[in-house]
Design an enzyme around this catalytic site. Sequence first.
Site, PDB file in Angstrom:
ATOM      1  CG  ASP A   7      -1.847   1.143   1.313  1.00 30.19           C
ATOM      2  OD1 ASP A   7      -2.328   1.603   0.258  1.00 30.19           O
ATOM      3  OD2 ASP A   7      -2.120   1.603   2.440  1.00 30.19           O
ATOM      4  CD  GLU A   9      -3.095   8.272   0.214  1.00 23.33           C
ATOM      5  OE1 GLU A   9      -3.550   9.065   1.037  1.00 23.33           O
ATOM      6  OE2 GLU A   9      -3.685   7.956  -0.844  1.00 23.33           O
ATOM      7  CD  GLU A  15      -3.808   7.203   4.976  1.00 21.59           C
ATOM      8  OE1 GLU A  15      -4.435   7.576   3.966  1.00 21.59           O
ATOM      9  OE2 GLU A  15      -3.660   6.007   5.296  1.00 21.59           O
ATOM     10  NE  ARG A  46     -11.214  10.676   1.294  1.00 26.06           N
ATOM     11  CZ  ARG A  46     -10.357   9.687   1.099  1.00 26.06           C
ATOM     12  NH1 ARG A  46     -10.215   9.155  -0.115  1.00 26.06           N
ATOM     13  NH2 ARG A  46      -9.622   9.224   2.096  1.00 26.06           N
ATOM     14  CB  SER A  90      -1.994   3.135  -4.057  1.00 26.55           C
ATOM     15  OG  SER A  90      -2.629   4.218  -3.422  1.00 26.55           O
ATOM     16  CG  ASP A  91      -8.093   1.672  -3.532  1.00 29.55           C
ATOM     17  OD1 ASP A  91      -7.922   1.131  -4.646  1.00 29.55           O
ATOM     18  OD2 ASP A  91      -8.698   1.117  -2.604  1.00 29.55           O
ATOM     19  CE  LYS A 133      -5.074  -0.532  -1.899  1.00 27.06           C
ATOM     20  NZ  LYS A 133      -4.520  -0.035  -0.633  1.00 27.06           N
ATOM     21  CG  ASP A 152      -2.472   1.987   6.306  1.00 27.99           C
ATOM     22  OD1 ASP A 152      -2.824   1.707   5.134  1.00 27.99           O
ATOM     23  OD2 ASP A 152      -2.549   3.131   6.778  1.00 27.99           O
ATOM     24  CG  ASN A 155      -8.168   0.258   1.015  1.00 27.60           C
ATOM     25  OD1 ASN A 155      -7.431   0.305   1.998  1.00 27.60           O
ATOM     26  ND2 ASN A 155      -8.025   1.077  -0.006  1.00 27.60           N
TER      27      ASN A 155
END
Length: 199
Positions: A7, A9, A15, A46, A90-91, A133, A152, A155
């Site tokens: 991952d 972030e 983050e 968001r 990563s997303d 992922k 972490d 997801n």
Amino acid sequence: MNIVCLDLEGVLVPEIWIEFAEAVGIPELKRTTRDEPDYDKLMAWRLDILRENNLGLKEIQDTIATIDPLPGAKEFLDILRSETQVIIVSDTFTQFAQPLMKKLGWPTLFCNELEVGENGEIIGWLMRCCNSKYTTVKALHQACFETIAAGDSFNDLEMIRAGKEGFLFRTTDAIKAANPDLQAFEEYDDLLAAIRAAL
């Protein structure tokens, strides 16, 4: 053959949304996939906040330009890449990640894309693939690679569990408590040792 899937972030860089939330003074934007497992729900929420506050891609990129990798992250990644193949899965979005990849020495990154209007407003997001992922590691398995993963957040769990070995890194107490069978580490040296043992 092995590929380590990491991952981004929280594992290698701070983050992004938390850094941006602090920069613009909107604490609601600190919510991440550590808090909300449903990524589409999180992103829609968001974007609503960004619209309400007349914030767009430029403002986020201005914050990202000030972000450095976490202390020790580049050194960890350099060592790992000298010993095995590594993909950051990563997303995040290419529009966010570019300056961070430069600071990390241009590792391979699989991530997503933002849809951005002419005025710089973020109007949507395009996921590289469904459940990206997990789908990525399963595709690597079909290509005859074995995966070792670390992350972490909620997801990351399917990616971590899908391979021959997987680890939590600097995660929350709640995620550790919900996944007591997964080894959890706080320091890069410990994570590197665990990955080396799995290779």
